[in-house]
Write a protein that holds these residues in place. Structure first.
Motif, PDB file in Angstrom:
ATOM      1  N   LYS A  81       0.835  -1.193   0.000  1.00 43.33           N
ATOM      2  CA  LYS A  81       0.000   0.000   0.000  1.00 43.33           C
ATOM      3  C   LYS A  81       0.873   1.246   0.000  1.00 43.33           C
ATOM      4  O   LYS A  81       2.072   1.197   0.363  1.00 43.33           O
ATOM      5  CB  LYS A  81      -0.915  -0.005   1.219  1.00 43.33           C
ATOM      6  N   HIS A  82       0.302   2.361  -0.392  1.00 44.91           N
ATOM      7  CA  HIS A  82       1.027   3.627  -0.287  1.00 44.91           C
ATOM      8  C   HIS A  82       1.226   3.960   1.190  1.00 44.91           C
ATOM      9  O   HIS A  82       0.319   3.805   2.006  1.00 44.91           O
ATOM     10  CB  HIS A  82       0.251   4.751  -0.988  1.00 44.91           C
ATOM     11  N   GLY A  83       2.435   4.361   1.520  1.00 41.68           N
ATOM     12  CA  GLY A  83       2.788   4.635   2.905  1.00 41.68           C
ATOM     13  C   GLY A  83       3.613   3.515   3.483  1.00 41.68           C
ATOM     14  O   GLY A  83       4.454   2.911   2.796  1.00 41.68           O
ATOM     15  N   LEU A  84       3.382   3.180   4.737  1.00 42.22           N
ATOM     16  CA  LEU A  84       4.220   2.239   5.470  1.00 42.22           C
ATOM     17  C   LEU A  84       3.747   0.804   5.303  1.00 42.22           C
ATOM     18  O   LEU A  84       2.550   0.515   5.377  1.00 42.22           O
ATOM     19  CB  LEU A  84       4.211   2.594   6.961  1.00 42.22           C
ATOM     20  N   ASN A  85       4.710  -0.092   5.091  1.00 41.37           N
ATOM     21  CA  ASN A  85       4.441  -1.518   5.018  1.00 41.37           C
ATOM     22  C   ASN A  85       5.474  -2.245   5.884  1.00 41.37           C
ATOM     23  O   ASN A  85       6.684  -1.998   5.760  1.00 41.37           O
ATOM     24  CB  ASN A  85       4.562  -2.028   3.581  1.00 41.37           C
ATOM     25  N   PHE A  86       4.999  -3.122   6.755  1.00 40.22           N
ATOM     26  CA  PHE A  86       5.881  -3.893   7.626  1.00 40.22           C
ATOM     27  C   PHE A  86       5.930  -5.332   7.102  1.00 40.22           C
ATOM     28  O   PHE A  86       4.886  -5.980   6.938  1.00 40.22           O
ATOM     29  CB  PHE A  86       5.378  -3.871   9.061  1.00 40.22           C
TER      30      PHE A  86
ATOM     31  N   GLY B  46      15.876  -1.318  18.960  1.00 39.62           N
ATOM     32  CA  GLY B  46      14.472  -1.609  19.216  1.00 39.62           C
ATOM     33  C   GLY B  46      13.670  -1.812  17.939  1.00 39.62           C
ATOM     34  O   GLY B  46      14.086  -1.451  16.838  1.00 39.62           O
ATOM     35  N   LEU B  47      12.468  -2.383  18.079  1.00 41.64           N
ATOM     36  CA  LEU B  47      11.565  -2.649  16.961  1.00 41.64           C
ATOM     37  C   LEU B  47      10.652  -1.447  16.763  1.00 41.64           C
ATOM     38  O   LEU B  47      10.154  -0.858  17.719  1.00 41.64           O
ATOM     39  CB  LEU B  47      10.735  -3.895  17.245  1.00 41.64           C
ATOM     40  N   PHE B  48      10.405  -1.086  15.490  1.00 42.29           N
ATOM     41  CA  PHE B  48       9.523   0.025  15.166  1.00 42.29           C
ATOM     42  C   PHE B  48       8.083  -0.465  14.999  1.00 42.29           C
ATOM     43  O   PHE B  48       7.829  -1.571  14.512  1.00 42.29           O
ATOM     44  CB  PHE B  48       9.953   0.707  13.863  1.00 42.29           C
ATOM     45  N   ILE B  49       7.144   0.394  15.380  1.00 44.64           N
ATOM     46  CA  ILE B  49       5.735   0.213  15.068  1.00 44.64           C
ATOM     47  C   ILE B  49       5.219   1.512  14.470  1.00 44.64           C
ATOM     48  O   ILE B  49       5.901   2.543  14.496  1.00 44.64           O
ATOM     49  CB  ILE B  49       4.904  -0.158  16.321  1.00 44.64           C
ATOM     50  N   LYS B  50       4.027   1.494  13.922  1.00 43.30           N
ATOM     51  CA  LYS B  50       3.456   2.693  13.326  1.00 43.30           C
ATOM     52  C   LYS B  50       3.251   3.758  14.397  1.00 43.30           C
ATOM     53  O   LYS B  50       2.800   3.474  15.511  1.00 43.30           O
ATOM     54  CB  LYS B  50       2.128   2.373  12.647  1.00 43.30           C
ATOM     55  N   ASP B  51       3.577   4.984  14.067  1.00 46.95           N
ATOM     56  CA  ASP B  51       3.407   6.111  14.982  1.00 46.95           C
ATOM     57  C   ASP B  51       1.987   6.649  14.816  1.00 46.95           C
ATOM     58  O   ASP B  51       1.679   7.313  13.822  1.00 46.95           O
ATOM     59  CB  ASP B  51       4.444   7.197  14.682  1.00 46.95           C
ATOM     60  N   ILE B  52       1.128   6.367  15.772  1.00 53.74           N
ATOM     61  CA  ILE B  52      -0.281   6.754  15.632  1.00 53.74           C
ATOM     62  C   ILE B  52      -0.469   8.264  15.699  1.00 53.74           C
ATOM     63  O   ILE B  52      -1.532   8.776  15.330  1.00 53.74           O
ATOM     64  CB  ILE B  52      -1.142   6.068  16.716  1.00 53.74           C
ATOM     65  N   GLU B  53       0.554   8.997  16.160  1.00 51.98           N
ATOM     66  CA  GLU B  53       0.453  10.452  16.221  1.00 51.98           C
ATOM     67  C   GLU B  53       0.758  11.104  14.879  1.00 51.98           C
ATOM     68  O   GLU B  53       0.534  12.300  14.699  1.00 51.98           O
ATOM     69  CB  GLU B  53       1.400  10.998  17.295  1.00 51.98           C
ATOM     70  N   ASP B  54       1.277  10.330  13.936  1.00 53.58           N
ATOM     71  CA  ASP B  54       1.650  10.871  12.630  1.00 53.58           C
ATOM     72  C   ASP B  54       0.490  10.713  11.655  1.00 53.58           C
ATOM     73  O   ASP B  54       0.177   9.600  11.206  1.00 53.58           O
ATOM     74  CB  ASP B  54       2.895  10.158  12.097  1.00 53.58           C
ATOM     75  N   LEU B  55      -0.144  11.805  11.295  1.00 57.53           N
ATOM     76  CA  LEU B  55      -1.301  11.764  10.415  1.00 57.53           C
ATOM     77  C   LEU B  55      -0.897  11.577   8.956  1.00 57.53           C
ATOM     78  O   LEU B  55      -1.751  11.249   8.110  1.00 57.53           O
ATOM     79  CB  LEU B  55      -2.124  13.044  10.571  1.00 57.53           C
ATOM     80  N   ASN B  56       0.386  11.781   8.627  1.00 58.57           N
ATOM     81  CA  ASN B  56       0.849  11.661   7.245  1.00 58.57           C
ATOM     82  C   ASN B  56       1.284  10.241   6.890  1.00 58.57           C
ATOM     83  O   ASN B  56       1.591   9.960   5.730  1.00 58.57           O
ATOM     84  CB  ASN B  56       2.004  12.634   6.982  1.00 58.57           C
ATOM     85  N   GLY B  57       1.356   9.369   7.886  1.00 59.77           N
ATOM     86  CA  GLY B  57       1.698   7.979   7.613  1.00 59.77           C
ATOM     87  C   GLY B  57       3.110   7.750   7.135  1.00 59.77           C
ATOM     88  O   GLY B  57       3.366   6.840   6.348  1.00 59.77           O
TER      89      GLY B  57
ATOM     90  N   CYS C  22       9.864   3.742  17.798  1.00 55.92           N
ATOM     91  CA  CYS C  22      10.576   2.626  18.414  1.00 55.92           C
ATOM     92  C   CYS C  22       9.881   2.220  19.706  1.00 55.92           C
ATOM     93  O   CYS C  22       9.523   3.068  20.526  1.00 55.92           O
ATOM     94  CB  CYS C  22      12.031   3.011  18.686  1.00 55.92           C
ATOM     95  N   THR C  23       9.720   0.932  19.915  1.00 56.27           N
ATOM     96  CA  THR C  23       9.060   0.435  21.117  1.00 56.27           C
ATOM     97  C   THR C  23       9.984   0.433  22.327  1.00 56.27           C
ATOM     98  O   THR C  23       9.528   0.179  23.441  1.00 56.27           O
ATOM     99  CB  THR C  23       8.548  -1.004  20.878  1.00 56.27           C
ATOM    100  N   LYS C  24      11.254   0.725  22.095  1.00 59.33           N
ATOM    101  CA  LYS C  24      12.203   0.651  23.202  1.00 59.33           C
ATOM    102  C   LYS C  24      12.338   1.983  23.931  1.00 59.33           C
ATOM    103  O   LYS C  24      12.103   2.069  25.127  1.00 59.33           O
ATOM    104  CB  LYS C  24      13.570   0.177  22.687  1.00 59.33           C
TER     105      LYS C  24
END
Length: 607
Positions: free
Chosen positions: A37-42, A73-84, A89-91
């Motif tokens: 998809k456009h934007g972030l893909n894990f 550390g492992l990254f997850i999606k930043d829910i505060e970022d509206l631009n995606g 980092c979870t650490k």
């Protein structure tokens, strides 16, 4: 300081270290590509479990490992970022803008290493430059080892004695005194003859400049008895022995060697030092080879050799404990409740334990030994840190490794215990292969000579320079950090972090390196309370602030709650190599008092 990208360029420019080839990390078939998809893909590679981030937009595709440059550390999606575009980092909650590969929190810190993207008939491959394995240059065929020919004796913390034929090599001798000012003390009592073993060794490897590895109290004894003993360190951008001339310790045979090149000791023994991929300016690790048998010591490296390490070595050693940072134990206010700290430390310990177990499992050494984590915050004034800063247990890590990879022999060392490499390789169950400490050996320390070392620190309190408040401006001008939007309030305290009468309490505005009387409004702010003896000792000698931060000698609060990487990296790593010229300062004070008797000011506004 070398960034991750600079590490890759380092390998690229040293052709003896790498083959000009790429390594495929992940392949997506055409059908999987269509699902991007456009934007972030894990994405995870099902073959090895390693994770990647793919960012897709109108300009194409970018990709990187799902691994934070700071502490892995492992990254997850930043829910505060509206631009995606941002991951968190979870650490330690660092944030990375994957569209630019720049960290946005903290700003001006690392640049993420971008992976190559290859397209092939609709399939997508993520690739990276694949450095050669320098330890394979001039390979040796392993020879049979006699009993007693290669022995490894644990002394304490990160200090191992390696007997290799007729040579004796020591790692990281911290055998006496504290580390990080007065914050860390040895957990294990070194064998009674440990200092004799040090002075009788043939060579010493010191991995990096942190004082639990580069111990000046220990090296003072060495210098008095054998100053010419060869010491080997990596050629890091911050010299390991940058403080030697000012320390008063006279050592005459320090050798800085290039990374990834065999150093021949004799016809059977050689070693090479490798840099860390995350902290190449400071951390190193080492490979020792004797008659074709390989010992790997990754010490404190976060990503040793950029993650490229030899497999199936005969013996691997690494750190394991955690708890080697002021975060979050020294932080106050806001979210930093006791419950939050307890949960954070528990999660960090678990993640570190699993990471170390997975690393050992992936490398498949024949024998594994956790070390470089046997320290304790023993001083009575640090009882809160000791109780809060719970560390991993070596036995727990070894049990986890044995559960996941039962073919690996594990060793939990005790002072004076000996591993006979030849016997262990032939039969790990041989009782003579790994011996216990001699009968009557004291395992745990029960006294540390606190007064001797604390008094040495506190002697700096009455230094003449601190009778003149102009030292503040002189010191921070020497430190050379400015053009950064941060105001810091520094407060001198007693051992309980209460401000002391007549102690210094001042503001520094690092945007223009000014010293306001009050806290400026609406500016990033950090309050730092420091034990007076330690901060004045650090200032007097131009030492790095890791003595304060890693040594738990301060208490911190910040508004907003953002890590200022540039500030801390400068004061913990990048201070000038030559200390402040306090003789010049005192001369300037004398001249000013003579020429400006009527001004009543020395240009530094302090409360």
């Amino acid at each position: 300081m070398r960034t991750g990208a600079e590490v890759n360029r380092f390998f690229s420019s040293n052709t003896h270290l790498m083959a000009q080839e790429t390594k495929t990390l992940l392949t997506l078939d055409p059908e999987a590509v269509l699902t991007l998809k456009h934007g972030l893909n894990f994405k995870k590679n099902p073959k090895d479990g390693k994770c990647y981030i793919i960012y897709k937009d109108a300009d194409g595709v970018k990709a990187c490992r799902n691994q934070c440059k700071h502490q892995g550390g492992l990254f997850i999606k930043d829910i505060e970022d509206l631009n995606g575009k941002t991951v968190r980092c979870t650490k330690h909650y660092w944030k990375l803008n994957v569209s630019t590969m720049e960290y946005v929190n903290p700003p001006d810190s690392f640049q993420q290493d971008e992976l190559g993207v290859n397209w092939n008939d609709g399939s997508l491959e993520l690739v990276e430059l694949n450095p050669a394995e320098p330890w394979l240059i001039d390979p040796k065929v392993p020879e049979e080892l006699e009993a007693g020919e290669v022995t490894i004796t644990y002394l304490t913390h990160a200090c191992m004695e390696l007997k290799l034929g007729n040579k004796v090599m020591l790692f990281d001798p911290w055998l006496t005194g504290p580390a990080f000012a007065r914050g860390w003390w040895l957990l294990h009592e070194p064998p009674a003859d440990a200092l004799d073993r040090l002075c009788n060794a043939d060579l010493i490897y010191i991995s990096h400049m942190h004082s639990d590895h580069l111990s000046y109290p220990t090296l003072k004894t060495l210098a008095e008895r054998r100053p010419d003993l060869p010491i080997y360190v990596g050629d890091t951008s911050r010299p390991v022995f940058w403080y030697l001339d000012k320390s008063g310790v006279k050592l005459t045979n320090i050798n800085m060697i290039n990374f990834g090149i065999w150093q021949n000791v004799d016809e059977h023994l050689r070693f090479m030092i490798l840099m860390d991929g995350v902290h190449p300016e400071m951390d190193t690790c080492i490979i020792v080879e004797y008659k074709g048998h390989v010992i790997l010591n990754t010490v404190d490296c976060t990503q040793p050799n950029g993650g490229h390490l030899p497999r199936n070595v005969d013996l691997m050693m690494s750190d394991f404990a955690g708890g080697a940072s002021g975060f979050p134990m020294t932080f106050t206010g806001g979210k930093y409740t006791e419950k939050w700290k307890e949960d954070f430390i528990k999660n960090e310990r678990k993640k570190l334990l699993n990471y170390k177990a997975q690393l050992v499992k992936s490398l498949q050494p024949k024998i594994y030994c956790p070390f470089a984590g046997y320290f304790v915050e023993a001083h009575p004034s640090d009882s809160y840190i000791k109780d809060t800063n719970v560390k991993n247990c070596a036995e727990d890590l070894n049990a986890l490794i044995s559960k996941q990879a039962d073919s690996i022999t594990t060793w939990t060392p005790k002072p004076g215990a000996v591993l006979d490499l030849g016997l262990t390789l032939r039969d790990p169950s041989d009782r003579a292969a790994i011996t216990n400490p001699p009968p009557g050996t004291q395992i745990m320390k029960n006294s540390w000579k606190f007064d001797q070392y604390v008094n040495e620190l506190n002697a700096a309190i009455d230094e003449e320079i601190f009778q003149h408040k102009g030292w503040v401006q002189f010191y921070y001008n020497w430190a050379g950090f400015k053009d950064y939007n941060l105001v810091v309030q520094v407060i001198e305290t007693d051992d309980d972090f209460n401000p002391i009468p007549n102690g210094y309490n001042y503001f520094v505005d690092f945007l223009d390196l000014s010293f306001p009387r009050q806290r400026p409004k609406d500016r990033p702010f950090e309050e730092i309370k420091n034990r007076v003896g330690v901060i004045r000792y650090v200032v007097r000698h131009g030492l790095l602030w890791d003595n304060l931060y890693i040594g738990f000698q301060n208490r911190l609060s910040r508004d907003p709650d953002v890590y200022h990487h540039r500030f801390w990296n400068h004061f913990q790593t990048n201070l000038p190599l030559t200390g402040p010229d306090w003789d010049l300062f005192l001369q300037e004070v004398q001249d000013e008092e003579t020429d400006m008797q009527t001004t009543g000011s020395n240009g530094c506004n302090l409360s």
